[in-house]
Design a protein around this motif. Structure first.
Motif, PDB file in Angstrom:
ATOM      1  N   LEU A   1     -69.605  18.058 -11.202  1.00  0.00           N
ATOM      2  CA  LEU A   1     -70.495  17.576 -12.245  1.00  0.00           C
ATOM      3  C   LEU A   1     -70.457  16.056 -12.359  1.00  0.00           C
ATOM      4  CD1 LEU A   1     -72.425  17.982 -14.600  1.00  0.00           C
ATOM      5  CD2 LEU A   1     -70.436  18.398 -16.075  1.00  0.00           C
ATOM      6  N   LEU A   2     -69.252  15.478 -12.277  1.00  0.00           N
ATOM      7  CA  LEU A   2     -69.129  14.034 -12.390  1.00  0.00           C
ATOM      8  C   LEU A   2     -69.919  13.332 -11.293  1.00  0.00           C
ATOM      9  CD1 LEU A   2     -67.953  11.492 -13.630  1.00  0.00           C
ATOM     10  CD2 LEU A   2     -65.895  11.838 -12.253  1.00  0.00           C
ATOM     11  N   GLU A   3     -69.751  13.769 -10.057  1.00  0.00           N
ATOM     12  CA  GLU A   3     -70.462  13.140  -8.949  1.00  0.00           C
ATOM     13  C   GLU A   3     -71.969  13.382  -9.049  1.00  0.00           C
ATOM     14  OE1 GLU A   3     -69.167  13.425  -4.980  1.00  0.00           O
ATOM     15  OE2 GLU A   3     -67.065  13.017  -5.441  1.00  0.00           O
ATOM     16  N   ALA A   4     -72.343  14.580  -9.477  1.00  0.00           N
ATOM     17  CA  ALA A   4     -73.769  14.879  -9.629  1.00  0.00           C
ATOM     18  C   ALA A   4     -74.390  13.985 -10.694  1.00  0.00           C
ATOM     19  CB  ALA A   4     -73.957  16.347  -9.996  1.00  0.00           C
ATOM     20  N   PHE A   5     -73.670  13.762 -11.777  1.00  0.00           N
ATOM     21  CA  PHE A   5     -74.183  12.935 -12.863  1.00  0.00           C
ATOM     22  C   PHE A   5     -74.276  11.475 -12.446  1.00  0.00           C
ATOM     23  CE2 PHE A   5     -73.829  10.590 -16.871  1.00  0.00           C
ATOM     24  CZ  PHE A   5     -74.881  11.164 -17.567  1.00  0.00           C
TER      25      PHE A   5
ATOM     26  N   ALA B   1     -66.588  16.452 -22.815  1.00  0.00           N
ATOM     27  CA  ALA B   1     -65.725  17.546 -23.265  1.00  0.00           C
ATOM     28  C   ALA B   1     -64.658  17.870 -22.223  1.00  0.00           C
ATOM     29  CB  ALA B   1     -66.570  18.784 -23.558  1.00  0.00           C
ATOM     30  N   GLU B   2     -65.046  17.911 -20.961  1.00  0.00           N
ATOM     31  CA  GLU B   2     -64.088  18.218 -19.896  1.00  0.00           C
ATOM     32  C   GLU B   2     -63.036  17.125 -19.799  1.00  0.00           C
ATOM     33  OE1 GLU B   2     -62.383  20.292 -16.562  1.00  0.00           O
ATOM     34  OE2 GLU B   2     -63.539  20.811 -18.342  1.00  0.00           O
ATOM     35  N   GLY B   3     -63.433  15.893 -20.034  1.00  0.00           N
ATOM     36  CA  GLY B   3     -62.486  14.788 -19.966  1.00  0.00           C
ATOM     37  C   GLY B   3     -61.395  14.869 -21.014  1.00  0.00           C
ATOM     38  N   MET B   4     -61.643  15.609 -22.102  1.00  0.00           N
ATOM     39  CA  MET B   4     -60.642  15.762 -23.150  1.00  0.00           C
ATOM     40  C   MET B   4     -59.485  16.656 -22.714  1.00  0.00           C
ATOM     41  SD  MET B   4     -61.683  13.913 -25.692  1.00  0.00           S
ATOM     42  CE  MET B   4     -60.722  14.538 -27.075  1.00  0.00           C
ATOM     43  N   VAL B   5     -59.737  17.545 -21.764  1.00  0.00           N
ATOM     44  CA  VAL B   5     -58.707  18.511 -21.360  1.00  0.00           C
ATOM     45  C   VAL B   5     -58.306  18.385 -19.891  1.00  0.00           C
ATOM     46  CG1 VAL B   5     -59.411  20.180 -23.110  1.00  0.00           C
ATOM     47  CG2 VAL B   5     -60.478  20.265 -20.867  1.00  0.00           C
TER      48      VAL B   5
ATOM     49  N   GLU C   1     -57.571  14.371 -14.748  1.00  0.00           N
ATOM     50  CA  GLU C   1     -58.146  13.802 -13.536  1.00  0.00           C
ATOM     51  C   GLU C   1     -59.625  13.474 -13.732  1.00  0.00           C
ATOM     52  OE1 GLU C   1     -58.625  14.804  -8.751  1.00  0.00           O
ATOM     53  OE2 GLU C   1     -57.568  16.191 -10.077  1.00  0.00           O
ATOM     54  N   VAL C   2     -60.354  14.392 -14.330  1.00  0.00           N
ATOM     55  CA  VAL C   2     -61.763  14.135 -14.611  1.00  0.00           C
ATOM     56  C   VAL C   2     -61.904  12.981 -15.598  1.00  0.00           C
ATOM     57  CG1 VAL C   2     -63.845  15.068 -15.694  1.00  0.00           C
ATOM     58  CG2 VAL C   2     -62.564  16.456 -14.058  1.00  0.00           C
ATOM     59  N   SER C   3     -61.019  12.943 -16.604  1.00  0.00           N
ATOM     60  CA  SER C   3     -61.066  11.867 -17.591  1.00  0.00           C
ATOM     61  C   SER C   3     -60.887  10.507 -16.937  1.00  0.00           C
ATOM     62  CB  SER C   3     -59.973  12.079 -18.640  1.00  0.00           C
ATOM     63  OG  SER C   3     -59.949  11.000 -19.550  1.00  0.00           O
ATOM     64  N   GLU C   4     -59.923  10.392 -16.041  1.00  0.00           N
ATOM     65  CA  GLU C   4     -59.661   9.108 -15.386  1.00  0.00           C
ATOM     66  C   GLU C   4     -60.838   8.676 -14.524  1.00  0.00           C
ATOM     67  OE1 GLU C   4     -56.017   9.789 -13.326  1.00  0.00           O
ATOM     68  OE2 GLU C   4     -54.761   9.436 -15.102  1.00  0.00           O
ATOM     69  N   ARG C   5     -61.429   9.617 -13.806  1.00  0.00           N
ATOM     70  CA  ARG C   5     -62.576   9.278 -12.965  1.00  0.00           C
ATOM     71  C   ARG C   5     -63.813   9.000 -13.818  1.00  0.00           C
ATOM     72  NH1 ARG C   5     -64.196  12.588  -8.091  1.00  0.00           N
ATOM     73  NH2 ARG C   5     -65.106  10.563  -7.623  1.00  0.00           N
ATOM     74  N   TYR C   6     -63.942   9.705 -14.932  1.00  0.00           N
ATOM     75  CA  TYR C   6     -65.047   9.496 -15.872  1.00  0.00           C
ATOM     76  C   TYR C   6     -65.016   8.065 -16.405  1.00  0.00           C
ATOM     77  CZ  TYR C   6     -67.626  10.281 -20.305  1.00  0.00           C
ATOM     78  OH  TYR C   6     -68.490  10.212 -21.367  1.00  0.00           O
TER      79      TYR C   6
ATOM     80  N   LEU D   1     -67.772   5.775 -14.684  1.00  0.00           N
ATOM     81  CA  LEU D   1     -68.928   5.833 -15.578  1.00  0.00           C
ATOM     82  C   LEU D   1     -68.818   4.866 -16.761  1.00  0.00           C
ATOM     83  CD1 LEU D   1     -71.613   7.323 -15.959  1.00  0.00           C
ATOM     84  CD2 LEU D   1     -70.399   8.996 -17.343  1.00  0.00           C
ATOM     85  N   LEU D   2     -67.717   4.961 -17.513  1.00  0.00           N
ATOM     86  CA  LEU D   2     -67.608   4.165 -18.726  1.00  0.00           C
ATOM     87  C   LEU D   2     -67.259   2.707 -18.469  1.00  0.00           C
ATOM     88  CD1 LEU D   2     -65.820   6.551 -21.251  1.00  0.00           C
ATOM     89  CD2 LEU D   2     -68.248   6.126 -20.946  1.00  0.00           C
TER      90      LEU D   2
END
Length: 211
Positions: A63-67, A127-131, A134-139, A143-144
């Protein structure tokens, strides 16, 4: 006898990757993040789930890469329509009027956050980044942080021009208008409008005390 050309594996991989991106974004919008699975993405994209696991370890990464890809494509299309270099479109304009420049970018952000194509996957990522660390760090990294750097750079330019106090920390200063917008969007505590972000900029730049 005609000579057969070997299939272009890179082209085939790109088609598969694009199909996976589109499938992930579509499913998130249609059934939500929690119900979206790797198997469902694979079926929607017309690929085997092994293909997905070869490139990504989780649906959060897909999802992260798709977004990110969606954002890049839309930014490129907007730049082309405006007749500007895509690289220039990734900068906050510097017209000499800091308030106008910030309002211009934040209004575009409101429009993007209100776009159903962006809203569902963006909320899912948040929401996924909260839990998922790894996704949070890449997010944050992909992105941010790049977006926050643009705001910080514009505020530093305003400091050099004498439009912002020299003792202001740009990274804290940008939070005065970016953070309330993010909070209102995530929590649904009010409407996201151009008038709202204009007011955020006015309050941030002029303060709340009588002038």
């Amino acid at each position: 006898m005609a000579t057969k050309t070997a299939p272009d594996s890179s082209r085939r991989s790109e088609r598969s990757r694009r199909a996976i991106y589109d499938a992930a974004l579509a499913l998130i919008s249609e059934i939500g993040y929690s119900k979206t699975t790797i198997e469902g993405i694979a079926a929607r994209a017309g690929v085997g789930k092994q293909t997905i696991y070869r490139w990504w370890s989780s649906k959060g990464e897909v999802l992260l890469e798709a977004f990110l890809d969606l954002g890049e494509r839309n930014a490129a299309a907007a730049a082309e329509a405006a007749g500007v270099d895509p690289a220039d479109a990734r900068h906050i304009p510097d017209t000499g009027d800091l308030a106008a420049d910030l309002k211009y970018v934040l209004r575009a952000t409101v429009d993007e956050l209100s776009d159903p194509a962006f809203e569902a996957p963006y909320r899912a990522l948040a929401a996924e980044g909260m839990v998922n660390r790894e996704v949070s760090e890449r997010y944050v990294e992909k992105l941010l942080e790049p977006g926050l750097q643009l705001y910080a750079a514009r505020l530093r330019a305003a400091q050099e021009a004498g439009d912002v106090r020299a003792d202001v920390d740009p990274r804290i200063g940008l939070e005065l208008f970016v953070s309330p917008l993010a909070q209102r969007w995530l929590q649904g505590t009010g409407e996201l409008t151009h008038a709202y972000v204009d007011t955020l900029v006015d309050y941030a730049l002029n303060g709340l005390s009588p002038r």
